[in-house]
Design a protein around this motif. Structure first.
Motif, PDB file in Angstrom:
ATOM      1  N   ALA A  67      41.631  36.794  38.855  1.00  0.00           N
ATOM      2  CA  ALA A  67      40.655  37.658  38.375  1.00  0.00           C
ATOM      3  C   ALA A  67      40.464  37.662  36.974  1.00  0.00           C
TER       4      ALA A  67
ATOM      5  N   LEU B  37      30.994  35.277  40.365  1.00  0.00           N
ATOM      6  CA  LEU B  37      31.277  36.783  40.976  1.00  0.00           C
ATOM      7  C   LEU B  37      31.821  36.820  42.202  1.00  0.00           C
ATOM      8  N   SER B  38      31.355  35.806  42.888  1.00  0.00           N
ATOM      9  CA  SER B  38      31.992  35.741  44.325  1.00  0.00           C
ATOM     10  C   SER B  38      33.645  35.581  44.259  1.00  0.00           C
TER      11      SER B  38
ATOM     12  N   ALA C 161      36.947  36.756  35.298  1.00  0.00           N
ATOM     13  CA  ALA C 161      36.502  37.787  34.429  1.00  0.00           C
ATOM     14  C   ALA C 161      35.839  37.174  33.097  1.00  0.00           C
TER      15      ALA C 161
ATOM     16  N   PHE D 113      35.433  36.171  41.773  1.00  0.00           N
ATOM     17  CA  PHE D 113      36.127  37.497  41.080  1.00  0.00           C
ATOM     18  C   PHE D 113      36.303  38.488  42.332  1.00  0.00           C
ATOM     19  N   ALA D 114      35.429  38.664  42.905  1.00  0.00           N
ATOM     20  CA  ALA D 114      35.563  39.502  43.966  1.00  0.00           C
ATOM     21  C   ALA D 114      36.556  39.282  45.038  1.00  0.00           C
ATOM     22  N   ALA D 115      36.582  37.972  45.527  1.00  0.00           N
ATOM     23  CA  ALA D 115      37.610  37.605  46.161  1.00  0.00           C
ATOM     24  C   ALA D 115      39.060  37.581  45.721  1.00  0.00           C
ATOM     25  N   SER D 116      39.221  37.309  44.582  1.00  0.00           N
ATOM     26  CA  SER D 116      40.271  37.784  43.753  1.00  0.00           C
ATOM     27  C   SER D 116      40.975  39.197  43.741  1.00  0.00           C
ATOM     28  N   LEU D 117      39.631  39.946  43.699  1.00  0.00           N
ATOM     29  CA  LEU D 117      40.104  41.499  43.644  1.00  0.00           C
ATOM     30  C   LEU D 117      40.631  41.968  44.898  1.00  0.00           C
ATOM     31  N   ALA D 118      39.838  41.252  45.960  1.00  0.00           N
ATOM     32  CA  ALA D 118      40.219  41.855  47.423  1.00  0.00           C
ATOM     33  C   ALA D 118      41.844  41.349  47.610  1.00  0.00           C
TER      34      ALA D 118
END
Length: 165
Positions: free
Chosen positions: A94, A123-124, A98, A126-131
């Protein structure tokens, strides 16, 4: 709100579906990060060859950041696939994404243009890493073997609890 009533789709089935979804997400995310990290780490000059690009993008500590980015993607991607240290790896990934969003893709459109610019992919990822940071590996990861914990959802209030609890 569940799409299917709880009585039609039991908790075990829902947990299996969630863990299977996490497994598929881990494989896809890990494979993409490995491919990108491998390319950076094995290019002529190694990961340090990217330090000029990092410097031009304004990324802090470009010599260190280039190596961190390459090997975080390579090793972190492997860790995510097998579900080992998943939250730690996802946090590092992430951070890498970022940085990509802030320094490389800032101001670019969401949809990729013909010149290759676009922030949607970063962005995808990043979002997958945060998930994965939030959920962990699920039951089909190595993490579970070491923690010995089994994820058990908390029953909704009022179901299976004595009154006044």
């Amino acid at each position: 709100m569940d799409l299917l009533p709880r009585r039609l789709l039991g908790d075990d089935t829902r947990r299996l579906a969630s863990d299977t979804g996490l497994l598929l997400l881990r494989f896809a995310v890990g494979a993409i990060f490995i491919a990108h990290g491998w390319g950076d780490a094995t290019q002529d000059g190694g990961a340090g060859a990217n330090s000029g690009n990092y410097r031009d993008a304004g990324i802090p500590l470009p010599e260190l950041s280039a190596w961190f980015g390459a090997y975080m993607q390579l090793i972190g991607g492997c860790a995510v696939i097998v579900g080992a240290l998943t939250r730690l790896a996802a946090a590092g990934l992430a951070v890498v994404m970022a940085g990509a969003l802030l320094y490389v893709h800032s101001g670019e459109p969401l949809v990729m243009e013909q010149d290759g610019s676009g922030s949607g992919f970063a962005l995808s990822m990043f979002a997958a890493s945060l998930a994965l940071l939030g959920t962990g590996a699920g039951r089909f990861g190595v993490d579970r073997a070491f923690t010995g914990r089994q994820s058990r959802p908390t029953p909704p209030v009022g179901i299976g609890q004595p009154s006044g609890a």
